[in-house]
Motif scaffolding. Structure first.
Motif, PDB file in Angstrom:
ATOM      1  N   ILE A 148      45.181  54.218  38.047  1.00 36.96           N
ATOM      2  CA  ILE A 148      44.949  53.222  37.012  1.00 36.96           C
ATOM      3  C   ILE A 148      43.731  53.599  36.192  1.00 36.96           C
ATOM      4  O   ILE A 148      42.831  54.292  36.655  1.00 36.96           O
ATOM      5  N   ASP A 149      43.728  53.164  34.958  1.00 32.23           N
ATOM      6  CA  ASP A 149      42.634  53.503  34.062  1.00 32.23           C
ATOM      7  C   ASP A 149      42.482  52.365  33.069  1.00 32.23           C
ATOM      8  O   ASP A 149      43.437  52.038  32.374  1.00 32.23           O
ATOM      9  N   PRO A 150      41.358  51.701  33.034  1.00 31.25           N
ATOM     10  CA  PRO A 150      40.150  51.969  33.806  1.00 31.25           C
ATOM     11  C   PRO A 150      40.221  51.350  35.207  1.00 31.25           C
ATOM     12  O   PRO A 150      41.071  50.507  35.471  1.00 31.25           O
ATOM     13  N   PHE A 151      39.307  51.773  36.071  1.00 31.94           N
ATOM     14  CA  PHE A 151      39.176  51.193  37.396  1.00 31.94           C
ATOM     15  C   PHE A 151      37.878  50.397  37.393  1.00 31.94           C
ATOM     16  O   PHE A 151      36.796  50.962  37.457  1.00 31.94           O
ATOM     17  N   ASP A 152      37.993  49.086  37.284  1.00 28.45           N
ATOM     18  CA  ASP A 152      36.829  48.209  37.235  1.00 28.45           C
ATOM     19  C   ASP A 152      37.037  47.114  38.272  1.00 28.45           C
ATOM     20  O   ASP A 152      37.800  46.165  38.053  1.00 28.45           O
ATOM     21  N   GLU A 153      36.378  47.264  39.418  1.00 32.96           N
ATOM     22  CA  GLU A 153      36.586  46.321  40.516  1.00 32.96           C
ATOM     23  C   GLU A 153      36.314  44.887  40.097  1.00 32.96           C
ATOM     24  O   GLU A 153      36.994  43.962  40.551  1.00 32.96           O
ATOM     25  N   GLU A 154      35.343  44.681  39.208  1.00 37.74           N
ATOM     26  CA  GLU A 154      35.002  43.318  38.785  1.00 37.74           C
ATOM     27  C   GLU A 154      36.120  42.667  37.970  1.00 37.74           C
ATOM     28  O   GLU A 154      36.142  41.456  37.809  1.00 37.74           O
ATOM     29  N   VAL A 155      37.034  43.463  37.462  1.00 42.23           N
ATOM     30  CA  VAL A 155      38.195  42.946  36.738  1.00 42.23           C
ATOM     31  C   VAL A 155      39.423  42.942  37.647  1.00 42.23           C
ATOM     32  O   VAL A 155      40.179  41.963  37.683  1.00 42.23           O
ATOM     33  N   ILE A 156      39.617  44.048  38.388  1.00 41.94           N
ATOM     34  CA  ILE A 156      40.805  44.212  39.222  1.00 41.94           C
ATOM     35  C   ILE A 156      40.891  43.169  40.330  1.00 41.94           C
ATOM     36  O   ILE A 156      41.920  42.523  40.516  1.00 41.94           O
ATOM     37  N   ARG A 157      39.802  43.015  41.078  1.00 46.56           N
ATOM     38  CA  ARG A 157      39.827  42.117  42.246  1.00 46.56           C
ATOM     39  C   ARG A 157      40.166  40.671  41.850  1.00 46.56           C
ATOM     40  O   ARG A 157      41.099  40.087  42.403  1.00 46.56           O
ATOM     41  N   PRO A 158      39.453  40.071  40.893  1.00 48.73           N
ATOM     42  CA  PRO A 158      39.795  38.680  40.541  1.00 48.73           C
ATOM     43  C   PRO A 158      41.223  38.540  40.001  1.00 48.73           C
ATOM     44  O   PRO A 158      41.908  37.556  40.285  1.00 48.73           O
TER      45      PRO A 158
END
Length: 142
Positions: free
Chosen positions: A82-92
């Motif tokens: 995946i691109d981008p990989f941003d945990e602060e967006v992905i997790r929620p």
């Protein structure tokens, strides 16, 4: 929202490792890129992607229970880049969809080490969401 770029790798649990290496390398033209017998892992280059083979008797392969067949899983997990990989967006986002999200860790994929997280689909299949490779550390100039 998550945007999938491509499949990074897939992991097959196998009974006869050498036979499977012969098939994937000899028949399909994959190259053995990495082998870690202590972990029970052979990574084969398949174009831009990887096919990982893990013997069911090895450290990784034994975690999936019975070997491939009517009573055991053959596919351990599959991974999408995946691109981008941003945990602060992905997790929620995933949690809002009712998905249990694992711990983000650096793992090896087709493009190198980088962040990834495991989730489970509704049928119980494990899916790895993989980010871009982490740039290698630069050593200070002398």
């Amino acid at each position: 929202m998550i945007k999938i770029r491509d499949i990074d790798h897939l992991v097959l649990r196998v009974h006869d490792l050498e036979n499977m290496i012969s098939f994937y390398s000899g028949v399909l033209g994959c190259l053995v890129e990495r082998r870690d017998d202590a972990l029970g892992l052979v990574q084969l280059r398949a174009g831009r992607s990887m096919i990982d083979l893990v013997p069911v008797t090895g450290k990784l392969g034994s975690a999936g229970g019975a070997g491939p067949g009517t009573e055991g899983r053959n596919l351990d997990h599959f991974c999408v880049r995946i691109d981008p990989f941003d945990e602060e967006v992905i997790r929620p986002y995933l949690e809002s969809c009712g998905v249990n999200v694992g711990k983000v860790e650096s793992r090896v994929g087709a493009e190198g080490n980088g962040p990834s997280v495991y989730i489970t689909d509704p049928e119980g299949n494990t899916v790895e969401l993989k980010g871009p490779p982490t740039p290698p550390a630069t050593s200070p100039a002398r």
